[in-house]
Design a protein around this motif. Structure first.
Motif, PDB file in Angstrom:
ATOM      1  N   PRO A 165      -3.299  11.928  -7.892  1.00  0.00           N
ATOM      2  CA  PRO A 165      -4.432  11.570  -9.002  1.00  0.00           C
ATOM      3  C   PRO A 165      -3.425  10.573  -9.496  1.00  0.00           C
ATOM      4  CG  PRO A 165      -4.389  13.743  -8.935  1.00  0.00           C
ATOM      5  CD  PRO A 165      -3.342  13.256  -7.612  1.00  0.00           C
ATOM      6  N   TRP A 166      -3.802   9.280 -10.237  1.00  0.00           N
ATOM      7  CA  TRP A 166      -3.730   8.812 -11.511  1.00  0.00           C
ATOM      8  C   TRP A 166      -3.996   8.260 -12.316  1.00  0.00           C
ATOM      9  CZ3 TRP A 166      -2.721   3.134 -10.912  1.00  0.00           C
ATOM     10  CH2 TRP A 166      -3.807   2.729  -9.123  1.00  0.00           C
ATOM     11  N   SER A 167      -3.457   8.127 -13.767  1.00  0.00           N
ATOM     12  CA  SER A 167      -3.941   8.004 -15.031  1.00  0.00           C
ATOM     13  C   SER A 167      -3.624   5.667 -15.138  1.00  0.00           C
ATOM     14  CB  SER A 167      -3.735   8.304 -15.850  1.00  0.00           C
ATOM     15  OG  SER A 167      -2.337   7.776 -16.032  1.00  0.00           O
ATOM     16  N   GLU A 168      -4.720   5.690 -15.869  1.00  0.00           N
ATOM     17  CA  GLU A 168      -5.127   4.020 -16.468  1.00  0.00           C
ATOM     18  C   GLU A 168      -3.518   3.930 -17.265  1.00  0.00           C
ATOM     19  OE1 GLU A 168      -7.190   1.868 -16.652  1.00  0.00           O
ATOM     20  OE2 GLU A 168      -8.360   3.195 -14.915  1.00  0.00           O
ATOM     21  N   SER A 169      -2.638   4.929 -18.064  1.00  0.00           N
ATOM     22  CA  SER A 169      -1.824   4.238 -18.371  1.00  0.00           C
ATOM     23  C   SER A 169      -0.938   4.116 -17.117  1.00  0.00           C
ATOM     24  CB  SER A 169      -1.141   5.461 -19.414  1.00  0.00           C
ATOM     25  OG  SER A 169      -1.369   7.017 -18.967  1.00  0.00           O
TER      26      SER A 169
ATOM     27  N   ALA B  66       0.714  -1.205   0.109  1.00  0.00           N
ATOM     28  CA  ALA B  66       0.062   0.373   0.121  1.00  0.00           C
ATOM     29  C   ALA B  66       0.689   0.737  -0.042  1.00  0.00           C
ATOM     30  CB  ALA B  66      -0.802  -0.232   1.532  1.00  0.00           C
ATOM     31  N   CYS B  67       0.861   1.713  -1.082  1.00  0.00           N
ATOM     32  CA  CYS B  67       1.531   3.212  -1.054  1.00  0.00           C
ATOM     33  C   CYS B  67       0.575   4.233  -2.116  1.00  0.00           C
ATOM     34  CB  CYS B  67       3.219   2.409  -1.345  1.00  0.00           C
ATOM     35  SG  CYS B  67       3.411   2.144  -3.132  1.00  0.00           S
ATOM     36  N   THR B  68       1.579   5.465  -2.408  1.00  0.00           N
ATOM     37  CA  THR B  68       1.102   5.809  -3.433  1.00  0.00           C
ATOM     38  C   THR B  68       1.699   5.034  -5.641  1.00  0.00           C
ATOM     39  OG1 THR B  68       3.097   7.599  -3.647  1.00  0.00           O
ATOM     40  CG2 THR B  68       1.868   7.982  -2.357  1.00  0.00           C
ATOM     41  N   PRO B  69       1.350   5.636  -6.476  1.00  0.00           N
ATOM     42  CA  PRO B  69       1.437   4.752  -7.069  1.00  0.00           C
ATOM     43  C   PRO B  69       2.580   5.409  -7.648  1.00  0.00           C
ATOM     44  CG  PRO B  69      -0.761   6.582  -7.713  1.00  0.00           C
ATOM     45  CD  PRO B  69      -0.399   6.070  -6.032  1.00  0.00           C
TER      46      PRO B  69
ATOM     47  N   ASP C 192      -0.518  22.560 -14.561  1.00  0.00           N
ATOM     48  CA  ASP C 192       0.299  21.690 -14.183  1.00  0.00           C
ATOM     49  C   ASP C 192      -0.178  20.516 -15.620  1.00  0.00           C
ATOM     50  OD1 ASP C 192       0.170  18.710 -12.868  1.00  0.00           O
ATOM     51  OD2 ASP C 192      -1.364  18.851 -11.354  1.00  0.00           O
ATOM     52  N   LYS C 193       1.796  20.223 -15.972  1.00  0.00           N
ATOM     53  CA  LYS C 193       2.620  19.587 -16.455  1.00  0.00           C
ATOM     54  C   LYS C 193       1.557  17.979 -16.646  1.00  0.00           C
ATOM     55  CE  LYS C 193       5.448  22.955 -18.156  1.00  0.00           C
ATOM     56  NZ  LYS C 193       7.245  23.063 -18.005  1.00  0.00           N
ATOM     57  N   ARG C 194       1.901  16.851 -15.576  1.00  0.00           N
ATOM     58  CA  ARG C 194       1.025  15.717 -15.198  1.00  0.00           C
ATOM     59  C   ARG C 194       0.563  15.320 -16.440  1.00  0.00           C
ATOM     60  NH1 ARG C 194       0.552  15.950  -8.749  1.00  0.00           N
ATOM     61  NH2 ARG C 194      -0.799  17.923  -9.279  1.00  0.00           N
ATOM     62  N   VAL C 195       0.597  14.555 -16.777  1.00  0.00           N
ATOM     63  CA  VAL C 195      -0.633  13.634 -17.748  1.00  0.00           C
ATOM     64  C   VAL C 195      -1.744  13.049 -16.621  1.00  0.00           C
ATOM     65  CG1 VAL C 195      -1.166  12.341 -19.989  1.00  0.00           C
ATOM     66  CG2 VAL C 195       0.890  13.467 -19.360  1.00  0.00           C
ATOM     67  N   LEU C 196      -2.469  12.840 -16.565  1.00  0.00           N
ATOM     68  CA  LEU C 196      -3.469  12.411 -16.393  1.00  0.00           C
ATOM     69  C   LEU C 196      -4.709  11.294 -16.644  1.00  0.00           C
ATOM     70  CD1 LEU C 196      -3.623  14.594 -12.762  1.00  0.00           C
ATOM     71  CD2 LEU C 196      -2.003  12.947 -12.950  1.00  0.00           C
TER      72      LEU C 196
ATOM     73  N   ASP D  92      10.873  10.651 -14.092  1.00  0.00           N
ATOM     74  CA  ASP D  92      10.730   9.587 -13.722  1.00  0.00           C
ATOM     75  C   ASP D  92       9.436   9.273 -12.345  1.00  0.00           C
ATOM     76  OD1 ASP D  92      13.158   9.635 -14.707  1.00  0.00           O
ATOM     77  OD2 ASP D  92      14.829  10.604 -13.670  1.00  0.00           O
ATOM     78  N   ASN D  93       8.375   9.796 -12.497  1.00  0.00           N
ATOM     79  CA  ASN D  93       7.145   8.717 -12.027  1.00  0.00           C
ATOM     80  C   ASN D  93       7.001   9.316 -10.771  1.00  0.00           C
ATOM     81  OD1 ASN D  93       6.664   7.105 -14.575  1.00  0.00           O
ATOM     82  ND2 ASN D  93       8.185   5.738 -13.787  1.00  0.00           N
ATOM     83  N   LEU D  94       8.372  10.815 -10.374  1.00  0.00           N
ATOM     84  CA  LEU D  94       7.632  11.245  -9.049  1.00  0.00           C
ATOM     85  C   LEU D  94       6.969  12.604  -9.451  1.00  0.00           C
ATOM     86  CD1 LEU D  94      10.449  10.229  -6.554  1.00  0.00           C
ATOM     87  CD2 LEU D  94       8.706   9.376  -6.636  1.00  0.00           C
ATOM     88  N   ASP D  95       6.209  13.428  -8.894  1.00  0.00           N
ATOM     89  CA  ASP D  95       5.702  14.916  -9.162  1.00  0.00           C
ATOM     90  C   ASP D  95       7.374  15.057  -8.190  1.00  0.00           C
ATOM     91  OD1 ASP D  95       3.619  13.211  -9.308  1.00  0.00           O
ATOM     92  OD2 ASP D  95       2.158  14.273  -7.542  1.00  0.00           O
ATOM     93  N   THR D  96       7.185  16.801  -8.841  1.00  0.00           N
ATOM     94  CA  THR D  96       8.167  17.446  -8.769  1.00  0.00           C
ATOM     95  C   THR D  96       7.345  19.299  -8.385  1.00  0.00           C
ATOM     96  OG1 THR D  96       9.006  18.298 -11.098  1.00  0.00           O
ATOM     97  CG2 THR D  96       9.652  16.747 -10.120  1.00  0.00           C
ATOM     98  N   LEU D  97       7.678  19.723  -8.202  1.00  0.00           N
ATOM     99  CA  LEU D  97       7.164  21.449  -7.858  1.00  0.00           C
ATOM    100  C   LEU D  97       8.371  22.614  -7.527  1.00  0.00           C
ATOM    101  CD1 LEU D  97       4.620  23.341  -7.104  1.00  0.00           C
ATOM    102  CD2 LEU D  97       5.720  22.396  -4.500  1.00  0.00           C
ATOM    103  N   GLU D  98       8.401  23.340  -8.567  1.00  0.00           N
ATOM    104  CA  GLU D  98       8.776  23.983  -9.083  1.00  0.00           C
ATOM    105  C   GLU D  98       7.769  25.593  -8.590  1.00  0.00           C
ATOM    106  OE1 GLU D  98      12.170  24.793 -12.700  1.00  0.00           O
ATOM    107  OE2 GLU D  98      10.571  26.677 -12.818  1.00  0.00           O
ATOM    108  N   ILE D  99       8.558  26.690  -7.834  1.00  0.00           N
ATOM    109  CA  ILE D  99       7.561  28.026  -8.107  1.00  0.00           C
ATOM    110  C   ILE D  99       8.792  28.685  -7.885  1.00  0.00           C
ATOM    111  CG2 ILE D  99       6.673  29.097  -5.743  1.00  0.00           C
ATOM    112  CD1 ILE D  99       7.107  26.534  -3.590  1.00  0.00           C
ATOM    113  N   GLN D 100       7.998  29.843  -9.300  1.00  0.00           N
ATOM    114  CA  GLN D 100       8.769  30.380  -9.686  1.00  0.00           C
ATOM    115  C   GLN D 100       8.479  31.758  -9.041  1.00  0.00           C
ATOM    116  OE1 GLN D 100       8.039  30.970 -13.595  1.00  0.00           O
ATOM    117  NE2 GLN D 100       9.183  29.062 -14.199  1.00  0.00           N
TER     118      GLN D 100
END
Length: 433
Positions: free
Chosen positions: A214-218, A180-183, A429-433, A365-373
Motif C-alpha cells: 500500500p502507498w499514499s498519494e503523498s 518496476a519495484c515497490t514504492p 500499524d503506524k504507517r501513514v497511507l 526512511d521510507n522502508l517498512d519496519t516490523l517489531e514483534i513484542q
C-alpha cells in the motif's frame, strides 16, 4: 495515446459484455468438469454450468476464498493436468503452507499480455529500457513484470531486488527509462542517489510502475519529485494472475482492469450482495481466460470501488480506485503478505514464551519496519540475560524463516501487553497511507 491492444482496451461496453459472456461460460464449464472442489460448491448451490447464460448470471455462482486454496493445497484447484502446468508460483499463507498458483503456457502468454498493456499505459515501448527490481522467484512480481516487458518489446534489465548501488550504476550505464519495484524501494533508491551525488537529471528515467504494497498519494508526489518521474500504481494478486490485474494510465485516475481477462465485482463484505457502481466494498475477481487456476468470484478482501465511465485516455475498461483497506487481518510489509497467526504459530512451536504478542509496523526512511513484542513468562523474567538473548535469537530466526522478512524481536515483561475481552488486538500499524 499509448495502447498495447486497442481492440480490447477501447471496446464498447456491449462488445465487452459479449466477450465476457462467451469466456465466462467456457470457464464455468472448465471448472465444473475438471475441479471437484468447484463441482461440489456448484452442486450444493443447485447450479449447473448450463444455468450460466450471460455475465449477468455471475452473481449466482459461489465465491472462492483464500481458504479454498489452503484446503486443496497444493494443486487441488488446478483445472489443467500437471503435464500442462509449465510454472508454479506461491505467496505467503497464514501458516507454513503457501498459496500455490499454476500456469499453463497460454496463462503465461495472458499474463505477458496484461503486463504489456500495463507498461504501455505507463508510456513504455520497444525503445524503452525496463529495470525490473521486484523480487524474482516464487513471488510473482519479478517474473510477471519481466515477461510483460519482453512481450512489449522493451529491453528488460532483470536486476531483482537489493544491491542498490549496482542498481543505480546500471541505471546510469544502461539508460533505464522505466523501473518496476515497490514504492518504498523507489524512495530508498532516491535516498541512495542523494548519498552518492547522483542527480535525477543525470538519468534517463521517465516512469516507475509501483505496487506490491500500500502507498499514499503523498508518497506518490514524493517519488515523482525526488526521481523526476511519473509514478504509476499497479495492482495484482498471485491468485488472480500476479501483477497486471489493474494499472493506471497517464491520467492517474483509477487503475484500468483488463476486463477481457478478469471480471470485477464490488460486494458487501458482510452480506455478499453485489453493490452498485461507485459504492465502496470488497473487490471480487473472476478469471475468464486462465486454464491452470481459473478462479470464480475470488474474494480479495481488498476494499475499493469501480468506475465504468470511459477514461480521458480513451480506454473504456472499468477502473478500480486505490485500495483503502482490507476486511481481514493481513498486512503487506515490504511486499510480503504477513498474517498475525503466522507469528502465533512460531511462538507456540518454540513454546518458551507466553502466547501474547504485538506487531508494531512502521515506515522509517521510507522502508517498512516490523517489531514483534513478545511477552515472557514470570519464570523467564527472572532468568539470566544470556538465556533471554538465546530465546530472542531463536524467535528472530524462526520468524524470518516463516515470514520471509526480517523483524526486530523485543521481549517484554509478563502481562505488559494489553488483554482484550473481545477479538485480540495484535497489530499497531503506524504507517501513514
Amino acid at each position: 495515446m499509448s495502447y498495447w491492444n486497442e481492440k480490447y482496451e477501447c471496446m464498447s461496453r456491449d462488445e465487452m459484455r459479449k466477450v465476457q459472456t462467451e469466456r465466462l461460460i467456457k470457464t464455468v464449464n472448465r471448472v465444473y468438469d475438471n475441479v471437484p472442489h468447484y463441482r461440489k460448491k456448484m452442486d450444493e448451490k443447485g447450479i449447473l454450468p448450463g444455468d450460466i447464460k450471460s455475465v449477468d448470471d455471475l452473481k449466482h455462482l459461489p465465491f472462492t476464498y483464500k481458504q479454498d486454496l489452503r484446503d486443496t493445497y497444493p494443486f487441488g484447484l488446478f483445472a489443467a493436468p500437471m503435464n500442462e502446468i509449465v510454472r508454479v508460483h506461491a505467496s505467503s499463507g497464514t501458516t507454513g503452507k503457501k498459496t500455490v498458483v499454476g500456469y499453463t503456457k497460454n496463462d503465461i502468454e495472458v499474463w505477458a499480455e496484461v503486463m504489456a498493456r500495463t507498461f504501455a499505459g505507463a508510456g513504455a515501448g520497444k525503445d524503452s529500457f525496463l529495470q525490473v527490481s521486484y523480487g524474482y522467484g516464487l513471488f510473482t512480481g519479478g517474473l510477471g513484470a519481466h515477461y510483460g516487458g519482453e512481450y512489449l518489446g522493451a529491453t528488460v534489465i532483470p536486476t531483482s531486488s537489493g544491491n542498490t548501488k549496482l542498481q543505480l550504476s546500471l541505471m546510469q550505464d544502461f539508460g533505464t527509462t522505466h523501473i518496476a519495484c515497490t514504492p518504498s524501494y523507489a524512495l530508498y533508491l532516491a535516498e541512495e542517489m542523494q548519498e552518492l551525488g547522483i542527480k535525477p537529471e543525470e538519468l534517463k528515467l521517465k516512469a516507475g510502475i509501483f505496487g506490491a504494497e500500500p502507498w499514499s498519494e503523498s508518497m506518490r508526489k514524493e517519488i515523482e519529485q525526488r526521481l523526476n518521474i511519473k509514478a504509476f500504481d499497479i495492482y495484482g494478486l498471485s491468485e488472480v494472475i500476479g501483477p497486471g490485474v489493474a494499472c493506471e494510465c497517464e491520467y492517474q485516475c483509477g487503475m484500468h482492469i483488463p476486463e477481457d481477462h478478469f471480471i470485477p465485482e464490488i460486494i458487501d463484505p458482510e452480506t455478499g450482495e453485489v453493490l452498485p457502481e461507485g459504492t465502496q466494498g470488497e473487490i471480487v475477481f473472476t478469471t475468464i481466460t486462465k486454464e491452470g487456476l481459473p478462479l470464480i468470484r475470488y474474494r480479495t478482501r481488498d476494499l475499493s470501488s469501480l468506475n465504468y465511465a470511459p477514461c480521458k485516455c480513451g480506454r473504456t475498461e472499468t477502473r478500480m480506485n486505490k485500495v483503502t483497506g482490507r476486511t481481514d487481518d493481513m498486512l503487506i510489509i515490504r511486499g510480503v503478505n504477513v498474517f498475525p497467526s503466522q507469528v502465533e504459530s512460531v511462538l507456540l512451536s518454540i513454546g518458551e514464551t507466553a502466547p501474547h504478542y504485538m506487531l508494531i509496523v512502521d515506515r522509517k526512511d521510507n522502508l517498512d519496519t516490523l517489531e514483534i513484542q513478545v511477552e515472557i513468562t514470570p519464570q523467564l523474567f527472572s532468568d539470566e540475560v544470556k538465556k533471554l538473548e538465546d530465546i530472542e535469537r531463536k524467535i528472530r530466526k524462526e520468524i524470518e524463516s516463516t515470514l520471509g522478512i526480517s523483524a526486530k524481536i523485543k521481549l517484554v515483561e509478563p502481562k505488559s501487553i494489553q488483554r482484550s475481552e473481545g477479538k485480540a488486538k495484535r497489530v499497531i500499524d503506524k504507517r501513514v497511507l
